[in-house]
Design a protein around this motif. Structure first.
Motif, PDB file in Angstrom:
ATOM      1  N   PRO A 107       0.830  -1.201   0.000  1.00  0.00           N
ATOM      2  CA  PRO A 107       0.000   0.000   0.000  1.00  0.00           C
ATOM      3  C   PRO A 107       0.868   1.256   0.000  1.00  0.00           C
ATOM      4  N   PRO A 108       0.277   2.432  -0.248  1.00  0.00           N
ATOM      5  CA  PRO A 108       1.066   3.673  -0.248  1.00  0.00           C
ATOM      6  C   PRO A 108       1.840   3.820   1.056  1.00  0.00           C
ATOM      7  N   ALA A 109       3.151   3.981   0.941  1.00  0.00           N
ATOM      8  CA  ALA A 109       4.022   3.795   2.104  1.00  0.00           C
ATOM      9  C   ALA A 109       4.358   5.084   2.831  1.00  0.00           C
ATOM     10  N   SER A 110       4.058   6.242   2.269  1.00  0.00           N
ATOM     11  CA  SER A 110       4.500   7.491   2.877  1.00  0.00           C
ATOM     12  C   SER A 110       3.419   8.099   3.761  1.00  0.00           C
ATOM     13  N   LYS A 111       3.814   9.092   4.556  1.00  0.00           N
ATOM     14  CA  LYS A 111       2.927   9.720   5.534  1.00  0.00           C
ATOM     15  C   LYS A 111       1.788  10.448   4.839  1.00  0.00           C
ATOM     16  N   ALA A 112       0.582  10.245   5.375  1.00  0.00           N
ATOM     17  CA  ALA A 112      -0.623  10.830   4.800  1.00  0.00           C
ATOM     18  C   ALA A 112      -1.360  11.641   5.868  1.00  0.00           C
ATOM     19  N   GLN A 113      -2.396  12.363   5.443  1.00  0.00           N
ATOM     20  CA  GLN A 113      -3.067  13.304   6.327  1.00  0.00           C
ATOM     21  C   GLN A 113      -3.639  12.639   7.577  1.00  0.00           C
ATOM     22  N   ASN A 114      -4.194  11.453   7.421  1.00  0.00           N
ATOM     23  CA  ASN A 114      -4.848  10.800   8.546  1.00  0.00           C
ATOM     24  C   ASN A 114      -3.877  10.032   9.433  1.00  0.00           C
ATOM     25  N   GLY A 115      -2.579  10.300   9.233  1.00  0.00           N
ATOM     26  CA  GLY A 115      -1.538   9.830  10.127  1.00  0.00           C
ATOM     27  C   GLY A 115      -1.583   8.347  10.432  1.00  0.00           C
ATOM     28  N   PRO A 116      -1.707   7.959  11.714  1.00  0.00           N
ATOM     29  CA  PRO A 116      -1.626   6.552  12.097  1.00  0.00           C
ATOM     30  C   PRO A 116      -2.820   5.724  11.648  1.00  0.00           C
ATOM     31  N   PHE A 117      -3.865   6.370  11.127  1.00  0.00           N
ATOM     32  CA  PHE A 117      -5.069   5.653  10.710  1.00  0.00           C
ATOM     33  C   PHE A 117      -5.213   5.576   9.184  1.00  0.00           C
ATOM     34  N   SER A 118      -4.321   6.222   8.464  1.00  0.00           N
ATOM     35  CA  SER A 118      -4.485   6.339   7.010  1.00  0.00           C
ATOM     36  C   SER A 118      -4.005   5.100   6.275  1.00  0.00           C
ATOM     37  N   MET A 119      -4.754   4.728   5.231  1.00  0.00           N
ATOM     38  CA  MET A 119      -4.306   3.681   4.320  1.00  0.00           C
ATOM     39  C   MET A 119      -3.349   4.223   3.253  1.00  0.00           C
ATOM     40  N   GLY A 120      -3.011   5.497   3.338  1.00  0.00           N
ATOM     41  CA  GLY A 120      -1.976   6.071   2.496  1.00  0.00           C
ATOM     42  C   GLY A 120      -2.442   6.770   1.249  1.00  0.00           C
ATOM     43  N   TYR A 121      -3.751   6.745   0.976  1.00  0.00           N
ATOM     44  CA  TYR A 121      -4.247   7.316  -0.272  1.00  0.00           C
ATOM     45  C   TYR A 121      -4.573   8.812  -0.172  1.00  0.00           C
ATOM     46  N   ASP A 122      -4.138   9.439   0.936  1.00  0.00           N
ATOM     47  CA  ASP A 122      -4.263  10.892   1.104  1.00  0.00           C
ATOM     48  C   ASP A 122      -2.878  11.465   1.427  1.00  0.00           C
ATOM     49  N   ASN A 125      -3.142  15.374  -3.322  1.00  0.00           N
ATOM     50  CA  ASN A 125      -2.460  15.434  -2.035  1.00  0.00           C
ATOM     51  C   ASN A 125      -3.455  15.847  -0.957  1.00  0.00           C
ATOM     52  N   SER A 126      -3.042  15.655   0.285  1.00  0.00           N
ATOM     53  CA  SER A 126      -3.900  16.006   1.411  1.00  0.00           C
ATOM     54  C   SER A 126      -3.025  16.323   2.613  1.00  0.00           C
ATOM     55  N   GLY A 127      -3.535  17.195   3.497  1.00  0.00           N
ATOM     56  CA  GLY A 127      -2.786  17.522   4.706  1.00  0.00           C
ATOM     57  C   GLY A 127      -2.036  18.824   4.629  1.00  0.00           C
ATOM     58  N   GLY A 128      -2.267  19.625   3.598  1.00  0.00           N
ATOM     59  CA  GLY A 128      -1.629  20.924   3.497  1.00  0.00           C
ATOM     60  C   GLY A 128      -2.275  21.946   4.423  1.00  0.00           C
ATOM     61  N   SER A 141     -10.151  15.076 -10.941  1.00  0.00           N
ATOM     62  CA  SER A 141      -9.792  15.311  -9.549  1.00  0.00           C
ATOM     63  C   SER A 141     -10.459  14.233  -8.698  1.00  0.00           C
ATOM     64  N   PHE A 142     -10.041  14.160  -7.435  1.00  0.00           N
ATOM     65  CA  PHE A 142     -10.543  13.077  -6.591  1.00  0.00           C
ATOM     66  C   PHE A 142     -10.929  13.593  -5.215  1.00  0.00           C
ATOM     67  N   GLY A 143     -12.172  13.387  -4.851  1.00  0.00           N
ATOM     68  CA  GLY A 143     -12.631  13.583  -3.485  1.00  0.00           C
ATOM     69  C   GLY A 143     -12.478  14.971  -2.913  1.00  0.00           C
ATOM     70  N   GLY A 144     -12.331  15.982  -3.759  1.00  0.00           N
ATOM     71  CA  GLY A 144     -12.160  17.335  -3.256  1.00  0.00           C
ATOM     72  C   GLY A 144     -10.766  17.648  -2.755  1.00  0.00           C
ATOM     73  N   PHE A 145      -9.831  16.679  -2.870  1.00  0.00           N
ATOM     74  CA  PHE A 145      -8.454  16.933  -2.456  1.00  0.00           C
ATOM     75  C   PHE A 145      -7.764  17.867  -3.459  1.00  0.00           C
ATOM     76  N   PRO A 146      -6.743  18.617  -3.021  1.00  0.00           N
ATOM     77  CA  PRO A 146      -5.964  19.417  -3.959  1.00  0.00           C
ATOM     78  C   PRO A 146      -5.418  18.552  -5.096  1.00  0.00           C
ATOM     79  N   ASP A 147      -5.656  19.008  -6.330  1.00  0.00           N
ATOM     80  CA  ASP A 147      -5.352  18.221  -7.531  1.00  0.00           C
ATOM     81  C   ASP A 147      -3.986  18.633  -8.069  1.00  0.00           C
ATOM     82  N   LEU A 148      -3.017  17.741  -7.960  1.00  0.00           N
ATOM     83  CA  LEU A 148      -1.638  18.053  -8.323  1.00  0.00           C
ATOM     84  C   LEU A 148      -1.533  18.404  -9.808  1.00  0.00           C
ATOM     85  N   CYS A 149      -0.782  19.452 -10.100  1.00  0.00           N
ATOM     86  CA  CYS A 149      -0.639  19.960 -11.472  1.00  0.00           C
ATOM     87  C   CYS A 149       0.627  19.390 -12.102  1.00  0.00           C
TER      88      CYS A 149
END
Length: 478
Positions: free
Chosen positions: A108-123, A172-175, A217-225
């Motif tokens: 699964p996505p391995a880097s830190k995401a907005q939901n921290g310890p609960f995130s599956m990595g897709y944010d 991306n998410s968490g900005g 775009s996806f889920g209202g998250f900031p859409d990377l350009c």
């Protein structure tokens, strides 16, 4: 559902006593039906096994070198246990997976995401934080620490298995909030991340100076350009770009690109050209022609959603002609198709055992879902199918027969390997059928053990085989 006429067979034995009534040799009404059915040559190529495109010179896989190619394991499911244990769970399984014939694991996505310890990595927030920076309420990710991830990858490589990273580069998410002159309002587009790498502002997301939007775009998250050269440089250009850091520092061998409908296929094409490694995109579309278009433009493999939906229609809809007539990516681009039965997002096929028998005997790069293998299905049967795939599923494909209940196909062999014949039976009774093989005067057997027959093909290569109810048999030479 069809029934075999036992009375007809008994009468034939009584009237024609000079004909053997051994069921290995008895010709019934199915023989003529089969011989009337025109064989469909599905693919035409030299039969070379699936190539994952791995360019690591020091990784000599003991499985991809086998006749049938590789098998991928999806090494997670949605909402795996939190608490930072998952990397160690997978590490504890890769040796057994490797011994079973799995050649790669998708993480699964391995880097830190907005939901921290609960995130599956897709944010995703910080692409360079693998559980070693204290941000978003945690140091470790849901799956564990950077050192635990590195240990998992090292262990997989010691088993000659490749490791594929799930890459989320659409959004991306968490900005933090900042004023955005292009929207005239505040947006959560200020990313000053703990790693200090790939900081972002509003001009790195749509809408901005490069336009109002891209493909999706996806889920209202900031859409990377991706049109922004700064974004391109950080994703795949510079020496420490995201892709190169994952590959050269973290030692990932390939990529599963998330939600590729959200940006043009040129993005994956550029990533592959600059970074390398195996590549498969999640282009969620059941149209095989659309998947083919994306693969050709992205220079990438894609998950074969067309095959997935046709299998659901065939097995759960009781119409196996969907397998013969249905348009699928593996039929158009066998070396681009990554086939699957279920994954973390979708799990609608009920007759999974038949579906796995299908993808593990047909062309493409088959993927096994963690929960199917470890929890829900018979692991011994899956291991048997993996062995058959790696050792017998060779060459291009011919469909021999299909109706509502039965489907038979032949892999035509490659480089001295004889290939196989697969028989799928979706009915409630045993079925028998005469088919034409590639083998003359040759004894064959069912490598699944579902049938005890060992018939010998005739001089014209015809032979009768059988299949148990709601099951499969897979035949090849001894």
């Amino acid at each position: 559902m069809k029934q075999i006429s036992q009375l007809r067979i008994m009468a034939s034995c009584l009237i024609f006593s000079f004909i053997s009534c051994d069921k290995d040799e008895t010709i019934n009404e199915n023989q003529e039906t089969s011989r009337d059915f025109k064989t469909i040559q599905v693919t035409n190529h030299d039969g070379h096994p699936f190539n994952t495109g791995d360019d690591k010179a020091n990784l000599s896989s003991k499985y991809v070198a086998n006749a049938g190619g590789g098998v991928m394991m999806q090494g997670f499911y949605w909402d795996v246990p939190a608490g930072g244990t998952w990397w160690n769970v997978v590490k504890g399984k890769v040796t057994a997976w490797g011994n079973a014939g799995i050649d790669a694991v998708w993480l699964p996505p391995a880097s830190k995401a907005q939901n921290g310890p609960f995130s599956m990595g897709y944010d995703p927030t910080d692409y360079y934080d693998f559980g070693d920076y204290n941000q978003n309420g945690t140091t470790e990710t849901r799956f564990g620490s950077k050192s635990e991830l590195t240990s998992l990858i090292t262990t997989a490589h010691e088993q000659n298995m490749k490791v594929y990273a799930d890459i989320v580069i659409n959004h991306n998410s968490g900005g933090q909030s900042e004023y955005n002159p292009f929207t005239g309002s505040n947006t959560y587009t200020k990313f000053n991340v703990a790693s200090g790498k790939f900081n972002r502002t509003y001009n790195d997301f749509y809408k901005n100076s490069y336009g109002n939007n891209d493909e999706g775009s996806f889920g209202g998250f900031p859409d990377l350009c991706h049109a922004n050269p700064y974004v391109q440089d950080w994703l795949w250009g510079r020496s420490d770009a995201v892709g190169k850091y994952y590959k050269n520092t973290m030692k990932f061998d390939g990529w599963r690109f998330d939600y590729v409908k959200g940006f043009g296929p040129w993005v994956v094409n550029q990533w592959n050209a600059n970074v390398g490694g195996f590549s498969v995109g999640e282009y969620w579309d059941g149209n095989a022609a659309t998947l083919e278009w994306w693969c050709d433009n992205a220079n990438s493999s894609a998950f074969d959603f067309a095959c997935y939906y046709k299998m659901d229609e065939a097995f759960d809809g009781n119409d196996l002609t969907k397998l013969s007539s249905g348009d699928m990516l593996w039929k158009r681009r066998p070396f681009r198709a990554v086939t699957f039965v279920s994954n973390h997002d979708t799990d609608q096929i009920w007759k999974k055992t038949l579906a796995y028998a299908y993808i593990l005997t047909h062309e493409g790069y088959p993927t096994i879902f963690y929960r199917d293998y470890e929890e829900w299905l018979d692991k011994n049967k899956l291991n048997n199918l993996i062995w058959i795939h790696n050792n017998k599923a060779t060459g291009n494909t011919s469909i021999l027969y299909a109706d509502n209940d039965e489907y038979l196909a032949r892999r035509n062999g490659y480089n001295g390997n004889p290939g196989l014949v697969v028989y799928l039976n979706n009915s409630d009774s045993w079925q028998e059928r005469w088919i034409q093989t590639n083998w003359s005067n040759t004894t064959i057997k069912d490598y699944t053990g579902n049938s005890s027959w060992q018939p010998t093909t005739q001089g014209d290569k015809w032979v009768k085989i059988q299949c148990p109810p709601n099951s499969y048999s897979i035949w090849s030479t001894l």
